[in-house]
Design a protein around this motif. Structure first.
Motif, PDB file in Angstrom:
ATOM      1  N   UNK A 124       0.824  -1.209   0.000  1.00 57.54           N
ATOM      2  CA  UNK A 124       0.000   0.000   0.000  1.00 57.54           C
ATOM      3  C   UNK A 124       0.861   1.263   0.000  1.00 57.54           C
ATOM      4  N   UNK A 125       1.944   1.235   0.764  1.00 68.26           N
ATOM      5  CA  UNK A 125       2.834   2.396   0.816  1.00 68.26           C
ATOM      6  C   UNK A 125       3.623   2.536  -0.480  1.00 68.26           C
ATOM      7  N   UNK A 126       4.022   1.418  -1.037  1.00 62.72           N
ATOM      8  CA  UNK A 126       4.759   1.446  -2.298  1.00 62.72           C
ATOM      9  C   UNK A 126       3.882   2.027  -3.413  1.00 62.72           C
ATOM     10  N   UNK A 127       2.632   1.613  -3.434  1.00 61.58           N
ATOM     11  CA  UNK A 127       1.704   2.122  -4.447  1.00 61.58           C
ATOM     12  C   UNK A 127       1.414   3.608  -4.234  1.00 61.58           C
ATOM     13  N   UNK A 128       1.243   4.003  -2.975  1.00 60.92           N
ATOM     14  CA  UNK A 128       1.022   5.416  -2.676  1.00 60.92           C
ATOM     15  C   UNK A 128       2.235   6.242  -3.078  1.00 60.92           C
ATOM     16  N   UNK A 129       3.429   5.683  -2.839  1.00 60.86           N
ATOM     17  CA  UNK A 129       4.656   6.363  -3.247  1.00 60.86           C
ATOM     18  C   UNK A 129       4.674   6.605  -4.745  1.00 60.86           C
ATOM     19  N   UNK A 130       4.234   5.613  -5.494  1.00 62.69           N
ATOM     20  CA  UNK A 130       4.170   5.740  -6.959  1.00 62.69           C
ATOM     21  C   UNK A 130       3.167   6.820  -7.370  1.00 62.69           C
ATOM     22  N   UNK A 131       1.984   6.771  -6.786  1.00 65.69           N
ATOM     23  CA  UNK A 131       0.944   7.752  -7.125  1.00 65.69           C
ATOM     24  C   UNK A 131       1.393   9.170  -6.786  1.00 65.69           C
ATOM     25  N   UNK A 132       2.054   9.307  -5.640  1.00 71.50           N
ATOM     26  CA  UNK A 132       2.529  10.623  -5.210  1.00 71.50           C
ATOM     27  C   UNK A 132       3.663  11.127  -6.101  1.00 71.50           C
TER      28      UNK A 132
END
Length: 220
Positions: free
Chosen positions: A140-148
């Motif tokens: 979830x954090x990795x995906x959020x990092x990508x989106x951000x």
């Protein structure tokens, strides 16, 4: 957000114009003026961070983070701390004693940081934090990092050298196909989408060979 968009459309105005009459009320929290984030309960912190992200990403912005203002600077550093500090450190703070996971808090902090792409003096720091988020073992954090990161680079210009230097450790590590894990593969996938021009033909050929070797090894 959707309700405000509908209201703005009906009134033939921007969301910022709809919210402008209420700006004085929001000024206490965008960013917080009297209290630190860590003085608030965890759910309130998420609300404050998400509210800041919302108000600073409107077109035009309703609020702008100004690093010459002490409260703004403190808020920015609190966001950085939430993104970078280890869970063991954060869980020692009174406000997080009843929290079982820092994921939602970190996600909100990452989004709020990404929204600060217009702060030239701190752009490299924000990039570094978002880039490290791509390494997270929590999906979830990795995906959020990508989106951000996607939103961050859409809002500013990054020096290709900065990107290249950040990517180098991962690419050097992947020179040995045995270092290609699910996490690094996902990270690599995100990086190719974010910075496609950084992947030259020779490098792509090498990565394909690594993947083929990994498939062969797995099939044995």
């Amino acid at each position: 957000m959707h309700s405000l968009q509908v209201l703005a459309k009906i009134q033939n105005r921007t969301v910022t114009q709809v919210m402008e009459p209420h700006k004085e009320i929001l000024e206490k929290y965008i960013p917080p003026k009297k209290h630190l984030l860590q003085h608030q309960p965890a759910n309130a912190q998420i609300g404050i961070m998400d509210g800041n992200t919302f108000c600073t990403t409107l077109e035009p912005r309703l609020f702008t983070i100004d690093m010459t203002i002490t409260e703004h600077k403190v808020f920015f550093h609190e966001l950085m701390s939430l993104c970078e500090a280890e869970d063991t450190i954060l869980f020692k703070l009174p406000c997080y004693k009843s929290v079982t996971s820092m994921v939602s808090l970190r996600q909100s902090a990452l989004r709020a940081l990404a929204a600060c792409h217009y702060i030239d003096t701190h752009r490299d720091k924000i990039f570094s934090v978002l880039f490290k988020a791509l390494e997270k073992s929590v999906p979830e954090l990795q995906e959020t990092g990508y989106e951000c990161m996607k939103k961050f680079i859409a809002g500013c210009h990054l020096d290709e050298q900065v990107v290249s230097m950040a990517m180098r450790p991962l690419l050097e590590k992947l020179e040995d196909h045995r270092n290609l894990t699910l996490n690094s593969a996902k990270r690599l996938s995100y990086l190719t989408q974010l910075f496609p021009t950084s992947f030259q033909e020779k490098l792509c050929d090498q990565l394909i060979q690594h993947i083929e070797k990994l498939v062969e090894t797995t099939a044995q």
